[in-house]
Scaffold this motif. Structure first.
Motif, short mmCIF file in Angstrom:
data_model
loop_
_atom_site.label_atom_id
_atom_site.label_comp_id
_atom_site.label_asym_id
_atom_site.label_seq_id
_atom_site.Cartn_x
_atom_site.Cartn_y
_atom_site.Cartn_z
N ARG A 1 -61.07 77.49 22.43
CA ARG A 1 -59.67 77.86 22.71
C ARG A 1 -58.71 76.81 22.12
O ARG A 1 -57.66 77.14 21.59
CB ARG A 1 -59.44 77.97 24.22
CG ARG A 1 -60.01 79.22 24.85
CD ARG A 1 -59.47 79.41 26.26
NE ARG A 1 -60.21 80.41 26.98
CZ ARG A 1 -61.24 80.14 27.80
NH1 ARG A 1 -61.60 78.87 27.99
NH2 ARG A 1 -61.86 81.10 28.43
N LEU A 2 -59.10 75.54 22.25
CA LEU A 2 -58.26 74.47 21.71
C LEU A 2 -58.14 74.59 20.20
O LEU A 2 -57.05 74.45 19.64
CB LEU A 2 -58.86 73.11 22.10
CG LEU A 2 -58.07 71.87 21.63
CD1 LEU A 2 -56.67 71.90 22.23
CD2 LEU A 2 -58.80 70.60 22.04
N VAL B 1 -59.23 85.23 25.23
CA VAL B 1 -58.26 84.24 24.77
C VAL B 1 -56.92 84.97 24.63
O VAL B 1 -56.70 85.70 23.67
CB VAL B 1 -58.69 83.61 23.43
CG1 VAL B 1 -57.66 82.59 22.99
CG2 VAL B 1 -60.06 82.97 23.56
N ASP B 2 -56.05 84.80 25.62
CA ASP B 2 -54.76 85.48 25.64
C ASP B 2 -53.62 84.47 25.61
O ASP B 2 -52.58 84.67 26.24
CB ASP B 2 -54.64 86.37 26.89
CG ASP B 2 -55.65 87.51 26.87
OD1 ASP B 2 -56.14 87.86 27.95
OD2 ASP B 2 -55.94 88.02 25.79
N ILE B 3 -53.83 83.36 24.88
CA ILE B 3 -52.82 82.28 24.88
C ILE B 3 -51.95 82.31 23.63
O ILE B 3 -51.07 81.47 23.47
CB ILE B 3 -53.51 80.91 25.00
CG1 ILE B 3 -54.51 80.72 23.84
CG2 ILE B 3 -54.20 80.75 26.33
CD1 ILE B 3 -55.16 79.34 23.83
N MET C 1 -66.50 85.79 17.41
CA MET C 1 -65.08 85.98 17.69
C MET C 1 -64.74 87.46 17.46
O MET C 1 -65.08 88.02 16.42
CB MET C 1 -64.24 85.08 16.78
CG MET C 1 -62.74 85.18 17.00
SD MET C 1 -61.83 83.85 16.13
CE MET C 1 -62.32 84.15 14.44
N VAL C 2 -64.11 88.09 18.46
CA VAL C 2 -63.71 89.49 18.38
C VAL C 2 -62.18 89.55 18.38
O VAL C 2 -61.54 89.14 19.35
CB VAL C 2 -64.28 90.31 19.55
CG1 VAL C 2 -63.91 91.78 19.37
CG2 VAL C 2 -65.78 90.14 19.65
N ASP D 1 -61.44 87.82 21.90
CA ASP D 1 -62.53 87.52 22.81
C ASP D 1 -63.49 86.56 22.12
O ASP D 1 -63.82 86.73 20.94
CB ASP D 1 -63.30 88.80 23.20
CG ASP D 1 -62.50 89.69 24.12
OD1 ASP D 1 -62.92 90.82 24.35
OD2 ASP D 1 -61.47 89.23 24.64
N LEU D 2 -63.94 85.54 22.86
CA LEU D 2 -65.00 84.65 22.38
C LEU D 2 -66.29 85.04 23.07
O LEU D 2 -66.32 85.25 24.29
CB LEU D 2 -64.65 83.19 22.68
CG LEU D 2 -63.45 82.62 21.92
CD1 LEU D 2 -63.11 81.23 22.45
CD2 LEU D 2 -63.73 82.55 20.43
N VAL D 3 -67.37 85.17 22.30
CA VAL D 3 -68.66 85.55 22.85
C VAL D 3 -69.69 84.50 22.42
O VAL D 3 -69.84 84.24 21.21
CB VAL D 3 -69.10 86.95 22.38
CG1 VAL D 3 -70.42 87.34 23.04
CG2 VAL D 3 -68.03 87.98 22.69
N TYR D 4 -70.36 83.90 23.39
CA TYR D 4 -71.40 82.92 23.12
C TYR D 4 -72.75 83.54 23.43
O TYR D 4 -72.98 84.04 24.53
CB TYR D 4 -71.19 81.67 23.97
CG TYR D 4 -72.28 80.62 23.82
CD1 TYR D 4 -72.56 80.06 22.58
CD2 TYR D 4 -73.04 80.21 24.92
CE1 TYR D 4 -73.55 79.11 22.44
CE2 TYR D 4 -74.03 79.26 24.78
CZ TYR D 4 -74.29 78.71 23.54
OH TYR D 4 -75.29 77.77 23.41
#
Length: 686
Positions: free
Chosen positions: A62-63, A304-306, A245-246, A313-316
């Motif tokens: 996110r950072l 991630v809505d910042i 990453m989506v 969306d982040l998917v690990y």
């Protein structure tokens, strides 16, 4: 009784093996239970470790995204503001070019910054080419409109260079140019192939100028997604799993940070077939290449809505065998085999000991009298006895009593969390301990802390527990002073009600008074924490009144006093509306209209909350020093937004010029400009 003891002594040899058999069974059962609990605890621990790893990865990602994509809204809004107020002339193409180049020089993760004008069809931009920043212009009245390029030197001078593509470039022929006009604020294109190579994505914003504001063009900020992926790759390379990453839009785009991960991407696409966004975890079964075998993978997703206008969306994804859970799975079989071996040894050892017993059991000890919970503090632990059987019995009794005493201490401790009003009602018999309920009219309050997620991320767990307890202690004290009942703690927020379990006709005034006291109390707490060097967010409050079903819910073993009904959900929505409107204390018309309080309010208009079909008028609490002229102008602006759009734009600009930015008026004005019917604003998110 003497005959009983005589028969017992006569059969002592037969009884003792039976007792030892029972002991053996208890040992085996205990071992099985211990193994079960050990395995379960390790699985829970492994899952927690894996979730913490995913949270750490998401936090770092996110950072990175905020440092890159997050710069686009800042740059676009800054230049749009300067163009609108006239501090930068959008028709001074040379000056704009230099400003864009200077901006690009300080932002190494940007690929393009550009401006396209509506009237002339001019294109002014700055791009990155290797280590150089290149100004790229295509202006109709210069050089017959062909593309010209200059290299932006370190000292600010420009050097003419040969443009690779000299064709006329008219931005009005591009889809993004009209997207900026049609989409409010900052919007994003779907990823596309960069002319310079790689995958790109563009953030666009409409540019207005003059009075009244007129659309004069569109501005863009472009990124090379491959550069962004390289930044995320630095995170992914440090862990066992893979980061995806989506990017959401008209068509969702799925990108793997690492190369050659098509299988993972395809499996995640199947998960997205059943839902629009992911913020949970699960397990995927994937077929191993060139084999009929399948391998399990954990996936963790986070929204991630910042970034304004951009939903990611982040998917690990991590193979189970490489995760912390894989270690538990690998060792479970070994633990089971060792346990079976211990059980076999225990059986043979018990048989040997039982056969070697020669001494009879003489007596077992005194019978333990009835034990009262009121006399637990008077219990004195039994001292050891020379006979092993009696000694074991005494130890067991001591452990049992220790457990009872500890359980009573726990019940006494947690009893403090029962609301005082509810406890008094229980004592008086006005509330029954059953699963029923009663219909009452109440006022509900929901609270939360502004920016709590950011605060918690920057604070250690131990310090955060101390701070949140300090905060809750102050809030609970004010609620109890106003005869409110705290129904639930929801993260950093509180759900409280007034008018139940004891009916109060003035529950609306009680709720309003409590909300005002909470704001004053929490502001004082914020000042205390600031003096200690701790940043703490404002408390936001929502109030609503109506009829609910109040009573105990749960099972016979565990119950909870709560309130159920649409009023509860609506109150939560009103509270969350504070975030969108930039307000601190909101109340519904149902609360404000019938309250006897002298508190000043102003209507913010009608909103259709998420999950509702009708509009709800909400009011903002005002201070005693509110400016009557500001209040009158605000009301006039609000009314004009839904009757005369042209006049409303001028009035809102006048209001902003005099009193500063106003989110509420901005929402109503956008509602009117977009041509939406009626005076009710439809909200699409909580």
């Amino acid at each position: 009784m003497s005959d009983f003891w005589a028969r017992l002594k006569a059969r002592r040899i037969a009884i003792r093996p039976a007792i030892l058999t029972v002991i053996m069974a208890l040992i085996i059962g205990s071992l099985a239970i211990v193994n079960f609990l050990w395995t379960k605890n390790n699985i829970d621990l492994a899952r927690a470790v894996q979730e913490r790893e995913a949270e750490t990865i998401f936090g770092a990602a996110r950072l990175k995204l905020h440092e890159t994509f997050g710069a686009a809204p800042l740059i676009l809004n800054k230049f749009a503001r300067n163009f609108q107020i006239g501090s930068v002339d959008h028709t001074d193409f040379d000056a704009v070019s230099v400003l864009f180049a200077a901006e690009l020089e300080t932002a190494p993760f940007l690929s393009w910054i550009s401006l396209g004008t509506r009237a002339e069809g001019a294109f002014v931009g700055a791009t990155r080419r290797g280590d150089d920043v290149i100004i790229n212009n295509s202006i109709p009245d210069r050089a017959d409109g062909i593309t010209q390029e200059w290299r932006f030197e370190r000292d600010g001078s420009l050097t003419l260079v040969d443009a690779p593509v000299k064709d006329r470039f008219d931005p009005r022929n591009r889809e993004w140019f009209y997207q900026a006009y049609l989409m409010p604020g900052v919007s994003w294109s779907k990823p596309y192939s960069f002319r310079e190579g790689g995958l790109g994505i563009t953030a666009v914003k409409a540019i207005v100028s003059g009075s009244p504001p007129t659309w004069v063009g569109a501005m863009t900020v472009d990124f090379n997604i491959d550069d962004i992926k390289d930044r995320l790759l630095e995170i992914s390379e440090q862990v066992a799993g893979n980061l995806l990453m989506v990017i959401h839009g008209k068509e969702d785009v799925f990108l793997s940070v690492e190369e050659n991960q098509e299988a993972l991407v395809n499996n995640i696409k199947e998960v997205y077939l059943h839902q629009d966004r992911l913020d949970s975890s699960g397990i995927l079964d994937m077929q191993v290449e060139n084999s009929n075998k399948f391998e399990e993978f954990f996936y963790f997703a986070s929204r991630v809505d910042i970034i304004e206008g951009l939903d990611i969306d982040l998917v690990y994804i991590v193979p189970v065998k490489l995760s912390a859970m894989g270690f538990v799975y690998d060792n479970t079989l070994r633990i089971v085999m060792i346990s079976i071996l211990i059980i076999i040894v225990t059986i043979f050892l018990t048989i040997y000991i039982s056969r070697s017993i020669a001494r009879p059991i003489e007596e077992l000890g005194e019978v333990v009298a009835d034990i009262s919970l009121d006399d637990l503090d008077k219990y004195q632990p039994l001292k050891g006895h020379w006979l092993r059987e009696i000694d074991d019995t005494q130890r067991t009794l001591n452990r049992m009593m220790s457990g009872l005493i500890k359980g009573e201490e726990i019940r006494s401790t947690f009893g403090r969390y029962i609301p005082q009003a509810l406890a008094s009602a229980l004592e008086e018999g006005s509330v029954a301990i059953d699963l029923g309920g009663q219909e009452l009219e109440i006022t509900a309050i929901f609270t939360d802390i502004e920016g709590f997620t950011t605060i918690s991320e920057q604070t250690s767990s131990k310090q955060m527990i101390g701070l949140i307890n300090r905060y809750f202690e102050a809030v609970l004290e004010e609620i109890e002073l106003c005869n409110g009942v705290v129904v639930d703690f929801i993260g950093d927020g509180i759900f409280a009600i007034f008018g139940a379990p004891i009916e109060w006709t003035e529950h609306r005034d009680m709720g309003i008074s409590c909300a005002l006291r909470l704001i004053a109390r929490t502001e004082a707490l914020e000042a205390e924490l600031a003096a200690e060097g701790i940043k703490w967010g404002r408390t936001r409050i929502g109030l609503h009144s109506g009829r609910v079903i109040a009573g105990n819910v749960g099972g016979a073993g565990r119950q909870k006093y709560t309130a159920l009904g649409d009023v509860v959900n609506t109150t939560a929505r009103i509270e969350s509306l504070n975030k969108q409107l930039g307000t601190r204390m909101l109340a519904s018309a149902e609360t404000v209209a019938q309250a006897q309080s002298n508190q000043k309010w102003r209507s913010l208009g009608k909103f259709q909350l998420v999950g509702k079909s009708d509009g709800l008028e909400v009011f903002e609490a005002l201070g005693e020093d509110v400016d009557p002229e500001e209040l009158a102008l605000f009301s006039q602006c609000l009314e004009t937004c839904h009757s005369n759009v042209c006049d409303a734009e001028k009035m809102v600009r006048d209001y902003v010029a005099r009193y500063g930015e106003q989110k509420v008026l901005g929402m109503h004005l956008r509602h009117a400009i977009c041509g939406e019917q009626g005076d009710v604003i439809v909200l699409n998110k909580k």
